[in-house]
Motif scaffolding. Structure first.
Motif, PDB file in Angstrom:
ATOM      1  N   ALA A  54     -62.276   9.465 -60.195  1.00 37.08           N
ATOM      2  CA  ALA A  54     -60.742   9.237 -59.782  1.00 37.08           C
ATOM      3  C   ALA A  54     -60.800   8.021 -58.950  1.00 37.08           C
ATOM      4  CB  ALA A  54     -60.462  10.437 -59.176  1.00 37.08           C
ATOM      5  N   ALA A  55     -61.662   7.967 -57.840  1.00 34.79           N
ATOM      6  CA  ALA A  55     -61.666   6.683 -56.908  1.00 34.79           C
ATOM      7  C   ALA A  55     -61.800   5.369 -57.811  1.00 34.79           C
ATOM      8  CB  ALA A  55     -62.631   6.980 -56.119  1.00 34.79           C
ATOM      9  N   GLU A  56     -62.943   5.279 -58.855  1.00 34.05           N
ATOM     10  CA  GLU A  56     -63.009   4.170 -59.714  1.00 34.05           C
ATOM     11  C   GLU A  56     -61.990   4.045 -60.525  1.00 34.05           C
ATOM     12  OE1 GLU A  56     -65.959   3.341 -63.304  1.00 34.05           O
ATOM     13  OE2 GLU A  56     -67.056   4.235 -61.321  1.00 34.05           O
ATOM     14  N   MET A  57     -61.294   4.685 -61.044  1.00 28.31           N
ATOM     15  CA  MET A  57     -60.331   4.600 -62.100  1.00 28.31           C
ATOM     16  C   MET A  57     -59.167   3.901 -61.641  1.00 28.31           C
ATOM     17  SD  MET A  57     -58.747   8.322 -63.034  1.00 28.31           S
ATOM     18  CE  MET A  57     -57.120   8.174 -63.048  1.00 28.31           C
ATOM     19  N   ILE A  58     -58.951   3.671 -60.244  1.00 34.45           N
ATOM     20  CA  ILE A  58     -57.675   3.196 -59.505  1.00 34.45           C
ATOM     21  C   ILE A  58     -57.913   1.921 -59.084  1.00 34.45           C
ATOM     22  CG2 ILE A  58     -56.467   5.374 -58.941  1.00 34.45           C
ATOM     23  CD1 ILE A  58     -57.270   4.709 -55.955  1.00 34.45           C
ATOM     24  N   ALA A  59     -59.286   1.428 -59.292  1.00 31.42           N
ATOM     25  CA  ALA A  59     -59.732   0.246 -58.798  1.00 31.42           C
ATOM     26  C   ALA A  59     -59.319  -0.846 -60.123  1.00 31.42           C
ATOM     27  CB  ALA A  59     -61.231  -0.096 -58.471  1.00 31.42           C
ATOM     28  N   PRO A  60     -58.542  -1.680 -59.931  1.00 32.86           N
ATOM     29  CA  PRO A  60     -58.274  -2.713 -61.008  1.00 32.86           C
ATOM     30  C   PRO A  60     -59.396  -3.527 -61.910  1.00 32.86           C
ATOM     31  CG  PRO A  60     -56.724  -2.906 -59.216  1.00 32.86           C
ATOM     32  CD  PRO A  60     -57.987  -2.171 -58.753  1.00 32.86           C
ATOM     33  N   ASN A  61     -60.412  -3.688 -61.046  1.00 32.92           N
ATOM     34  CA  ASN A  61     -61.479  -4.373 -61.618  1.00 32.92           C
ATOM     35  C   ASN A  61     -62.785  -3.274 -62.316  1.00 32.92           C
ATOM     36  OD1 ASN A  61     -62.536  -3.130 -59.341  1.00 32.92           O
ATOM     37  ND2 ASN A  61     -63.666  -5.033 -58.504  1.00 32.92           N
ATOM     38  N   ALA A  62     -62.414  -2.178 -62.059  1.00 33.10           N
ATOM     39  CA  ALA A  62     -63.248  -1.010 -62.952  1.00 33.10           C
ATOM     40  C   ALA A  62     -62.788  -1.173 -64.473  1.00 33.10           C
ATOM     41  CB  ALA A  62     -62.921   0.196 -62.381  1.00 33.10           C
ATOM     42  N   LEU A  63     -63.931  -0.739 -65.343  1.00 31.43           N
ATOM     43  CA  LEU A  63     -63.742  -1.097 -66.595  1.00 31.43           C
ATOM     44  C   LEU A  63     -62.879   0.190 -66.844  1.00 31.43           C
ATOM     45  CD1 LEU A  63     -67.214  -1.548 -67.857  1.00 31.43           C
ATOM     46  CD2 LEU A  63     -65.358  -3.174 -67.430  1.00 31.43           C
ATOM     47  N   GLU A  64     -61.887  -0.031 -68.034  1.00 33.48           N
ATOM     48  CA  GLU A  64     -60.922   1.007 -68.659  1.00 33.48           C
ATOM     49  C   GLU A  64     -60.207   1.857 -67.320  1.00 33.48           C
ATOM     50  OE1 GLU A  64     -62.684   3.206 -71.506  1.00 33.48           O
ATOM     51  OE2 GLU A  64     -63.628   1.433 -72.260  1.00 33.48           O
ATOM     52  N   ASN A  65     -59.661   0.787 -66.476  1.00 34.87           N
ATOM     53  CA  ASN A  65     -59.058   1.754 -65.450  1.00 34.87           C
ATOM     54  C   ASN A  65     -57.610   2.130 -65.778  1.00 34.87           C
ATOM     55  OD1 ASN A  65     -57.081  -0.310 -64.237  1.00 34.87           O
ATOM     56  ND2 ASN A  65     -58.859  -1.423 -64.430  1.00 34.87           N
ATOM     57  N   VAL A  66     -57.039   2.981 -64.596  1.00 32.81           N
ATOM     58  CA  VAL A  66     -55.716   3.642 -65.067  1.00 32.81           C
ATOM     59  C   VAL A  66     -54.721   2.581 -65.278  1.00 32.81           C
ATOM     60  CG1 VAL A  66     -55.066   4.238 -62.684  1.00 32.81           C
ATOM     61  CG2 VAL A  66     -54.253   5.636 -64.554  1.00 32.81           C
ATOM     62  N   TRP A  67     -54.651   1.474 -64.594  1.00 36.08           N
ATOM     63  CA  TRP A  67     -53.715   0.704 -64.563  1.00 36.08           C
ATOM     64  C   TRP A  67     -53.637  -0.088 -65.816  1.00 36.08           C
ATOM     65  CZ3 TRP A  67     -50.722   0.562 -60.322  1.00 36.08           C
ATOM     66  CH2 TRP A  67     -51.363   0.921 -59.142  1.00 36.08           C
ATOM     67  N   MET A  68     -54.594   0.030 -66.705  1.00 36.02           N
ATOM     68  CA  MET A  68     -54.798  -0.828 -67.829  1.00 36.02           C
ATOM     69  C   MET A  68     -53.909   0.293 -68.853  1.00 36.02           C
ATOM     70  SD  MET A  68     -58.509  -2.159 -68.184  1.00 36.02           S
ATOM     71  CE  MET A  68     -58.034  -3.452 -69.627  1.00 36.02           C
ATOM     72  N   CYS A  69     -53.510   1.367 -68.273  1.00 37.21           N
ATOM     73  CA  CYS A  69     -52.518   2.150 -69.262  1.00 37.21           C
ATOM     74  C   CYS A  69     -51.202   1.728 -69.097  1.00 37.21           C
ATOM     75  CB  CYS A  69     -52.388   3.973 -68.733  1.00 37.21           C
ATOM     76  SG  CYS A  69     -54.015   4.772 -68.801  1.00 37.21           S
ATOM     77  N   CYS A  70     -50.905   0.752 -68.403  1.00 40.75           N
ATOM     78  CA  CYS A  70     -49.592   0.123 -68.370  1.00 40.75           C
ATOM     79  C   CYS A  70     -49.407  -1.104 -69.290  1.00 40.75           C
ATOM     80  CB  CYS A  70     -48.961  -0.145 -66.979  1.00 40.75           C
ATOM     81  SG  CYS A  70     -49.076   1.135 -66.000  1.00 40.75           S
TER      82      CYS A  70
END
Length: 190
Positions: A48-64
């Motif tokens: 969860a913590a990693e997925m909200i980091a925009p520089n993480a691969l395939e992060n949640v922001w990329m859903c947008c």
């Protein structure tokens, strides 16, 4: 006669599959919804913590992004999606839980009549339980992963009584994997 009947039945099924595919894609949040469901697995696996980091691969922001997991600029991203994620993260003290993801998905799907065919559970999703308790939501996730990323297998689809349409498998799914954003939606005014 039996061959003719079977041919008509098969034709009817194929028409229904094509109609469902077109209906799914008519929802402006089809991509974001599928991606958010994909992110549920990450939350439940402790990322969860990693997925909200925009520089993480395939992060949640990329859903947008128009094509989730393919990097996009802030101008290309869906503003409603970014704001919904930012609001949910802020209201939960800087984290994003499975409940938060489902809240964002509900907000997006609820914003358009063209998304009315999507499963929108009223029951709270829980890690380790939601796939079995919400098989239609699981089917939506599996279908999105198959059609957009080329991920999935017969056994998993069968386990959730989900139709696996072989010819709808993404041909370029691998190209969408392993990317991050070059901008930070958490610090961008939209």
């Amino acid at each position: 006669l039996l061959v003719r009947i079977m041919g008509r039945f098969l034709s009817l099924v194929l028409c229904q599959v094509a109609a469902a595919w077109a209906e799914r894609r008519s929802c402006p949040y089809y991509q974001a919804s599928g991606c958010i469901l994909d992110q549920l697995e990450k939350v439940c696996e402790g990322e969860a913590a990693e997925m909200i980091a925009p520089n993480a691969l395939e992060n949640v922001w990329m859903c947008c992004c128009p094509r989730p997991y393919v990097p996009c600029s802030s101008n290309e991203s869906d503003k409603t999606c970014v704001k919904a994620l930012a609001s949910e993260i802020k209201s939960s003290g800087g984290e994003l839980s499975i409940k938060g993801l489902m809240n964002v998905r509900e907000k997006l799907l609820g914003s358009s009549e063209r998304c009315s065919s999507f499963e929108r559970p009223t029951k709270e999703a829980k890690c380790g339980k939601w796939p079995k308790e919400m098989p239609k939501v699981m089917c939506e996730m599996l279908t999105w992963q198959w059609e957009e990323l080329g991920d999935g297998n017969d056994a998993e689809f069968a386990q959730y009584d989900c139709p696996m349409i072989k010819d709808k498998m993404a041909s370029d799914g691998e190209l969408r994997k392993g990317h991050a954003l070059s901008w930070d939606p958490r610090h961008k005014e939209l």
